[in-house]
Every structure is written in C-alpha cells, then in structure tokens.
Design a protein around this motif. Structure first.
Motif, mmCIF file in Angstrom:
data_model
loop_
_atom_site.group_PDB
_atom_site.id
_atom_site.type_symbol
_atom_site.label_atom_id
_atom_site.label_comp_id
_atom_site.label_asym_id
_atom_site.label_seq_id
_atom_site.Cartn_x
_atom_site.Cartn_y
_atom_site.Cartn_z
ATOM 1 N N GLY A 1 0.815 -1.205 0.000
ATOM 2 C CA GLY A 1 0.000 0.000 0.000
ATOM 3 C C GLY A 1 0.847 1.254 0.000
ATOM 4 O O GLY A 1 0.534 2.228 -0.703
ATOM 5 N N LEU A 2 1.918 1.260 0.775
ATOM 6 C CA LEU A 2 2.818 2.419 0.781
ATOM 7 C C LEU A 2 3.518 2.595 -0.559
ATOM 8 O O LEU A 2 3.751 3.715 -1.006
ATOM 9 C CB LEU A 2 3.840 2.286 1.907
ATOM 10 N N MET A 3 3.839 1.478 -1.201
ATOM 11 C CA MET A 3 4.462 1.558 -2.513
ATOM 12 C C MET A 3 3.494 2.176 -3.529
ATOM 13 O O MET A 3 3.870 3.059 -4.306
ATOM 14 C CB MET A 3 4.891 0.166 -2.980
ATOM 15 N N PHE A 4 2.232 1.743 -3.510
ATOM 16 C CA PHE A 4 1.245 2.317 -4.411
ATOM 17 C C PHE A 4 0.949 3.774 -4.066
ATOM 18 O O PHE A 4 0.725 4.595 -4.951
ATOM 19 C CB PHE A 4 -0.043 1.503 -4.407
ATOM 20 N N LEU A 5 0.942 4.104 -2.784
ATOM 21 C CA LEU A 5 0.720 5.489 -2.362
ATOM 22 C C LEU A 5 1.839 6.388 -2.881
ATOM 23 O O LEU A 5 1.590 7.466 -3.411
ATOM 24 C CB LEU A 5 0.633 5.568 -0.836
ATOM 25 N N SER A 6 3.064 5.927 -2.755
ATOM 26 C CA SER A 6 4.209 6.703 -3.221
ATOM 27 C C SER A 6 4.174 6.882 -4.737
ATOM 28 O O SER A 6 4.406 7.972 -5.245
ATOM 29 C CB SER A 6 5.498 6.001 -2.804
ATOM 30 N N SER A 7 3.864 5.823 -5.436
ATOM 31 C CA SER A 7 3.813 5.891 -6.895
ATOM 32 C C SER A 7 2.647 6.745 -7.373
ATOM 33 O O SER A 7 2.795 7.573 -8.280
ATOM 34 C CB SER A 7 3.691 4.482 -7.466
ATOM 35 N N GLY A 8 1.484 6.571 -6.770
ATOM 36 C CA GLY A 8 0.297 7.292 -7.205
ATOM 37 C C GLY A 8 0.291 8.759 -6.844
ATOM 38 O O GLY A 8 -0.421 9.555 -7.450
ATOM 39 N N SER A 9 1.072 9.144 -5.855
ATOM 40 C CA SER A 9 1.071 10.541 -5.423
ATOM 41 C C SER A 9 2.164 11.369 -6.093
ATOM 42 O O SER A 9 2.263 12.560 -5.853
ATOM 43 C CB SER A 9 1.236 10.618 -3.906
ATOM 44 N N GLY A 10 2.984 10.761 -6.917
ATOM 45 C CA GLY A 10 4.004 11.506 -7.639
ATOM 46 C C GLY A 10 5.340 11.591 -6.930
ATOM 47 O O GLY A 10 6.268 12.206 -7.435
ATOM 48 N N HIS A 11 5.462 10.983 -5.763
ATOM 49 C CA HIS A 11 6.741 11.038 -5.061
ATOM 50 C C HIS A 11 7.842 10.304 -5.826
ATOM 51 O O HIS A 11 8.994 10.727 -5.808
ATOM 52 C CB HIS A 11 6.604 10.444 -3.658
ATOM 53 N N ASP A 12 7.513 9.216 -6.495
ATOM 54 C CA ASP A 12 8.521 8.470 -7.240
ATOM 55 C C ASP A 12 9.046 9.279 -8.421
ATOM 56 O O ASP A 12 10.219 9.192 -8.775
ATOM 57 C CB ASP A 12 7.943 7.145 -7.742
ATOM 58 N N ALA A 13 8.189 10.070 -9.034
ATOM 59 C CA ALA A 13 8.599 10.843 -10.211
ATOM 60 C C ALA A 13 9.495 12.020 -9.836
ATOM 61 O O ALA A 13 10.247 12.513 -10.670
ATOM 62 C CB ALA A 13 7.375 11.342 -10.953
ATOM 63 N N ARG A 14 9.413 12.460 -8.586
ATOM 64 C CA ARG A 14 10.196 13.631 -8.169
ATOM 65 C C ARG A 14 11.580 13.279 -7.631
ATOM 66 O O ARG A 14 12.335 14.152 -7.249
ATOM 67 C CB ARG A 14 9.431 14.411 -7.112
ATOM 68 N N VAL A 15 11.936 12.015 -7.621
ATOM 69 C CA VAL A 15 13.246 11.610 -7.102
ATOM 70 C C VAL A 15 14.326 12.077 -8.064
ATOM 71 O O VAL A 15 14.217 11.923 -9.278
ATOM 72 C CB VAL A 15 13.305 10.074 -6.934
ATOM 73 N N GLN A 16 15.374 12.661 -7.522
ATOM 74 C CA GLN A 16 16.487 13.133 -8.332
ATOM 75 C C GLN A 16 17.660 12.178 -8.170
ATOM 76 O O GLN A 16 18.058 11.847 -7.049
ATOM 77 C CB GLN A 16 16.910 14.533 -7.895
ATOM 78 N N ASP A 17 18.199 11.742 -9.283
ATOM 79 C CA ASP A 17 19.356 10.854 -9.269
ATOM 80 C C ASP A 17 20.617 11.712 -9.279
ATOM 81 O O ASP A 17 21.035 12.221 -10.318
ATOM 82 C CB ASP A 17 19.312 9.920 -10.473
ATOM 83 N N ARG A 18 21.203 11.898 -8.121
ATOM 84 C CA ARG A 18 22.377 12.773 -8.011
ATOM 85 C C ARG A 18 23.645 12.141 -8.569
ATOM 86 O O ARG A 18 24.626 12.817 -8.825
ATOM 87 C CB ARG A 18 22.595 13.156 -6.549
ATOM 88 N N LEU A 19 23.645 10.811 -8.734
ATOM 89 C CA LEU A 19 24.824 10.138 -9.251
ATOM 90 C C LEU A 19 24.716 9.819 -10.747
ATOM 91 O O LEU A 19 25.555 9.113 -11.270
ATOM 92 C CB LEU A 19 25.060 8.851 -8.462
ATOM 93 N N LYS A 20 23.670 10.323 -11.385
ATOM 94 C CA LYS A 20 23.496 10.067 -12.811
ATOM 95 C C LYS A 20 24.672 10.686 -13.577
ATOM 96 O O LYS A 20 24.992 11.851 -13.401
ATOM 97 C CB LYS A 20 22.189 10.664 -13.302
ATOM 98 N N GLY A 21 25.293 9.897 -14.384
ATOM 99 C CA GLY A 21 26.446 10.379 -15.136
ATOM 100 C C GLY A 21 27.753 10.086 -14.440
ATOM 101 O O GLY A 21 28.806 10.075 -15.059
ATOM 102 N N GLU A 22 27.749 9.855 -13.126
ATOM 103 C CA GLU A 22 28.980 9.547 -12.399
ATOM 104 C C GLU A 22 29.225 8.047 -12.311
ATOM 105 O O GLU A 22 30.367 7.621 -12.228
ATOM 106 C CB GLU A 22 28.926 10.147 -10.997
ATOM 107 N N ILE A 23 28.152 7.276 -12.271
ATOM 108 C CA ILE A 23 28.289 5.821 -12.153
ATOM 109 C C ILE A 23 27.679 5.187 -13.396
ATOM 110 O O ILE A 23 26.527 5.446 -13.734
ATOM 111 C CB ILE A 23 27.569 5.293 -10.894
ATOM 112 N N ASP A 24 28.456 4.341 -14.062
ATOM 113 C CA ASP A 24 27.973 3.646 -15.251
ATOM 114 C C ASP A 24 27.428 2.286 -14.816
ATOM 115 O O ASP A 24 28.192 1.416 -14.403
ATOM 116 C CB ASP A 24 29.103 3.481 -16.262
ATOM 117 N N ILE A 25 26.110 2.132 -14.898
ATOM 118 C CA ILE A 25 25.485 0.885 -14.449
ATOM 119 C C ILE A 25 25.576 -0.185 -15.511
ATOM 120 O O ILE A 25 25.664 -1.356 -15.219
ATOM 121 C CB ILE A 25 24.014 1.140 -14.032
ATOM 122 N N ASP A 26 25.545 0.210 -16.782
ATOM 123 C CA ASP A 26 25.592 -0.776 -17.873
ATOM 124 C C ASP A 26 26.982 -1.257 -17.977
ATOM 125 O O ASP A 26 27.632 -1.932 -18.309
ATOM 126 C CB ASP A 26 25.128 -0.174 -19.193
#
Length: 99
Positions: A74-99
């Motif tokens: 329920g908390l996972m759906f609440l977070s996803s449905g309320s837009g909290h997941d979309a507002r997360v900022q990836d501060r390490l994007k570009g610094e760590i190569d995951i692929d």
C-alpha cells in the motif's frame, strides 16, 4: 497559471490518498483474518486437536505476515500514485555507469 499537482503536499489530495490507504488496509485486515481462520481449520483437519501455543502462533504468523505485506504494498502504491517516485532526483546520474 500553474497546473495543480496531485501529491501529498496538497492537503486535500493527502486526505484522499491516506483515506484510500486506510480503506485498503481495513479490507486486507478482513482478508487476513479470514485467511488465518482457514489456516487454523486446515491444521485442525490435518492434525486434530491443537494446543493454544500452536493456534496462537499460526494465527499471528499468518495474520501479521499478510498485514505487513499489505502495508508495504500500500505504501508503494501510495508513493507511486502521489508523484513522489517521479520527483526523485538521481544525483549520481552520469557519475556511475550501471551498464
């Protein structure tokens, strides 16, 4: 003019979202009680008479496991449905190569 955001920062939407979460948990409590009762009956039919510790442990184990799963989902759906997941900022994007 800015568009209204539906997230938990808006008090009206937060009341709606948390109310929906509580309503889901109430239904899941009913389902969990029913499932724990069915588990008790299955044990009784297969093993016969059970002592109090076995009955209590089985009931609490089944009920609390299902309620924990319902609360976390329920908390996972609440977070996803309320837009909290979309507002997360990836501060390490570009610094760590995951692929």
């Amino acid at each position: 003019m800015s568009t209204p955001r539906e997230d938990l920062d808006d008090p009206k939407y937060a009341d709606f979202a948390w109310g929906r979460y509580r309503r889901i948990l109430k239904w899941m409590a009913l389902v969990s009680l029913l499932t724990a009762g069915i588990a008790e009956l299955a044990l009784y039919w297969s093993l016969g008479s059970l002592n109090f510790v076995t009955i209590s442990a089985t009931f609490l184990g089944v009920f609390l496991t299902m309620m924990l799963a319902a609360a976390l989902m329920g908390l996972m759906f609440l977070s996803s449905g309320s837009g909290h997941d979309a507002r997360v900022q990836d501060r390490l994007k570009g610094e760590i190569d995951i692929d």
